[in-house]
Motif scaffolding. Structure first.
Motif, short mmCIF file in Angstrom:
data_model
loop_
_atom_site.label_atom_id
_atom_site.label_comp_id
_atom_site.label_asym_id
_atom_site.label_seq_id
_atom_site.Cartn_x
_atom_site.Cartn_y
_atom_site.Cartn_z
N ALA A 1 0.83 -1.21 0.00
CA ALA A 1 0.00 0.00 0.00
C ALA A 1 0.86 1.26 0.00
N LEU A 2 1.99 1.22 0.70
CA LEU A 2 2.90 2.37 0.72
C LEU A 2 3.41 2.66 -0.68
N VAL A 3 3.76 1.62 -1.42
CA VAL A 3 4.22 1.81 -2.80
C VAL A 3 3.09 2.39 -3.66
N THR A 4 1.89 1.89 -3.48
CA THR A 4 0.75 2.39 -4.26
C THR A 4 0.56 3.89 -4.03
N VAL A 5 0.59 4.31 -2.77
CA VAL A 5 0.37 5.72 -2.43
C VAL A 5 1.47 6.60 -2.98
N THR A 6 2.73 6.20 -2.80
CA THR A 6 3.85 7.06 -3.23
C THR A 6 3.96 7.13 -4.75
N THR B 1 18.33 4.35 -10.77
CA THR B 1 16.88 4.42 -10.63
C THR B 1 16.20 3.33 -11.44
N PHE B 2 16.63 3.17 -12.70
CA PHE B 2 16.08 2.11 -13.56
C PHE B 2 16.29 0.74 -12.94
N THR B 3 17.51 0.51 -12.45
CA THR B 3 17.85 -0.80 -11.91
C THR B 3 16.96 -1.14 -10.72
N LEU B 4 16.75 -0.17 -9.82
CA LEU B 4 15.88 -0.41 -8.67
C LEU B 4 14.45 -0.66 -9.13
N GLU B 5 13.97 0.16 -10.05
CA GLU B 5 12.59 -0.01 -10.53
C GLU B 5 12.39 -1.37 -11.19
N ILE B 6 13.34 -1.78 -12.01
CA ILE B 6 13.20 -3.06 -12.71
C ILE B 6 13.32 -4.22 -11.73
N TYR B 7 14.21 -4.10 -10.74
CA TYR B 7 14.36 -5.15 -9.72
C TYR B 7 13.07 -5.34 -8.94
N VAL B 8 12.48 -4.24 -8.48
CA VAL B 8 11.24 -4.34 -7.70
C VAL B 8 10.08 -4.76 -8.60
N LEU B 9 10.07 -4.29 -9.84
CA LEU B 9 9.04 -4.72 -10.78
C LEU B 9 9.10 -6.23 -10.99
N THR C 1 -1.76 -9.12 -3.51
CA THR C 1 -1.69 -9.43 -4.94
C THR C 1 -2.35 -8.34 -5.78
N LEU C 2 -3.49 -7.84 -5.33
CA LEU C 2 -4.16 -6.78 -6.07
C LEU C 2 -3.33 -5.50 -6.08
N LEU C 3 -2.75 -5.15 -4.94
CA LEU C 3 -1.91 -3.95 -4.87
C LEU C 3 -0.65 -4.12 -5.72
N MET C 4 -0.08 -5.33 -5.72
CA MET C 4 1.10 -5.59 -6.54
C MET C 4 0.77 -5.41 -8.02
N SER C 5 -0.41 -5.81 -8.43
CA SER C 5 -0.80 -5.67 -9.83
C SER C 5 -0.91 -4.20 -10.22
N VAL C 6 -1.52 -3.40 -9.35
CA VAL C 6 -1.63 -1.96 -9.59
C VAL C 6 -0.25 -1.32 -9.62
N ASN C 7 0.58 -1.69 -8.65
CA ASN C 7 1.92 -1.11 -8.56
C ASN C 7 2.77 -1.46 -9.79
N ALA C 8 2.67 -2.70 -10.23
CA ALA C 8 3.45 -3.12 -11.40
C ALA C 8 3.07 -2.31 -12.63
N TYR C 9 1.79 -2.05 -12.78
CA TYR C 9 1.33 -1.26 -13.93
C TYR C 9 1.90 0.15 -13.88
N MET C 10 1.87 0.78 -12.70
CA MET C 10 2.44 2.12 -12.57
C MET C 10 3.94 2.11 -12.79
N MET C 11 4.60 1.04 -12.33
CA MET C 11 6.05 0.95 -12.50
C MET C 11 6.43 0.88 -13.98
N VAL C 12 5.64 0.18 -14.77
CA VAL C 12 5.92 0.09 -16.21
C VAL C 12 5.92 1.50 -16.82
N GLY C 13 4.94 2.31 -16.45
CA GLY C 13 4.88 3.68 -16.97
C GLY C 13 6.06 4.52 -16.52
#
Length: 229
Positions: A23-28, A101-109, A126-138
Motif C-alpha cells: 500500500a505504501l508503494v501504491t500511495v507514493t 533508478t532504472f535498476t531499482l525499478e526493474i528489480y522491484v518490478l 496481490t491486487l496492490l502488486m498488480s496496480v503497482n506493477a502497472y504504474m512501474m511500467v509507466g
C-alpha cells in the motif's frame, strides 16, 4: 530460483506487514505520477515525491534480508543522485542517476511480477502488486523518454521549453501512451522515440491482458495451500 529474487514461499503471505508495504508503494507512486505536474516548487517537489517513491520500493523489497541488501545497494545511490543531480541535467552523472533508478525499478518490478505469478490466491497484496506493477511500467518508460530527449533534443514534439517542465511532460506522456489515450498534445519525432513509444504501447496492452487473465484464473481456481509464515 534466481538468488537475486526473494523466495516466493516467504514473501507471498497476505499478512498486514506485506499489505502495508504494498500500500505504501501504491500511495507514493500515485502521488509522484499525479502530483508532479502541480507541485508549486517543481524541482523540490519532484525530488520529494521521487524520493518517497524510491524509499517505498526499498521497503517493499525488505520482505527478506537478501532482497533488502540488494535494494539498499541500488536505492541509496539512486536517492543521493536524485538530490545532487538535477532532473534537467545532462552528462555522465545523469546517466548514472537514471541507471541506478532504472535498476531499482526493474528489480522491484520483477519482484512484483514474480509475486503475481507465484501466489496461489488473490488477496489485498496481490491486487496492490498488480496496480503497482502497472504504474512501474509507466515510470520505467518515462525515464527512457527523458534520457532520449536529454541526449537527442527534439525527439518529442510539444514539450515545454523549460527542461524541468519537459521532464514532467514526459512523465505525463508515458502514462498517456501506456493507456493508449493518445491525446496528441505531445508526440514522438525521432525514430528512436517512435520505437520506444510503440514498445510501450505493446507492453501496456499485453501487460494488462496477461495480468487480468492471471487474476481471473486465481479467482476461479481454489487455493491448494497457504503461504502464511
Amino acid at each position: 530460483m534466481p538468488s537475486w529474487l526473494p523466495d516466493p514461499a516467504r514473501v507471498n503471505a497476505e499478512n498486514p506487514a506485506n499489505v502495508s508495504r504494498a500500500a505504501l508503494v501504491t500511495v507514493t507512486l500515485f502521488a509522484l505520477i499525479v502530483l508532479a505536474p502541480v507541485t508549486a516548487h517543481r524541482e523540490l517537489g519532484l525530488n520529494v515525491l521521487g524520493s518517497a517513491a524510491l524509499v517505498s520500493l526499498v521497503v517493499l523489497a525488505g520482505r527478506t534480508r537478501r532482497a533488502l541488501v540488494i535494494a539498499l545497494l541500488i536505492g541509496v545511490p539512486a536517492l543521493l543522485l536524485r538530490w545532487f543531480v538535477p532532473d534537467d541535467a545532462t552528462g555522465p552523472l545523469r546517466v548514472i542517476h537514471w541507471f541506478f533508478t532504472f535498476t531499482l525499478e526493474i528489480y522491484v518490478l520483477a519482484m512484483m511480477v514474480r509475486h503475481i505469478f507465484t501466489t496461489d490466491h488473490v488477496g489485498p497484496v496481490t491486487l496492490l502488486m498488480s496496480v503497482n506493477a502497472y504504474m512501474m511500467v509507466g515510470l520505467v518508460w518515462s525515464g527512457a523518454f527523458i534520457l532520449v530527449e536529454a541526449y537527442v533534443p527534439g525527439s518529442f514534439n510539444g514539450l515545454a521549453e523549460n527542461r524541468l517542465d519537459a521532464v514532467i511532460d514526459l512523465y505525463y506522456f508515458s502514462f498517456v501512451t501506456l493507456t493508449t489515450l493518445g491525446y496528441g498534445d505531445i508526440s514522438p519525432a525521432a525514430p528512436l522515440a517512435r520505437s520506444l513509444v510503440l514498445a510501450e504501447v505493446l507492453c501496456g496492452v499485453m501487460f494488462t491482458a496477461v495480468i487480468v487473465a492471471r487474476l481471473i484464473s486465481l479467482y476461479r481456481e481454489p487455493a491448494t495451500g497457504s503461504d502464511e509464515d
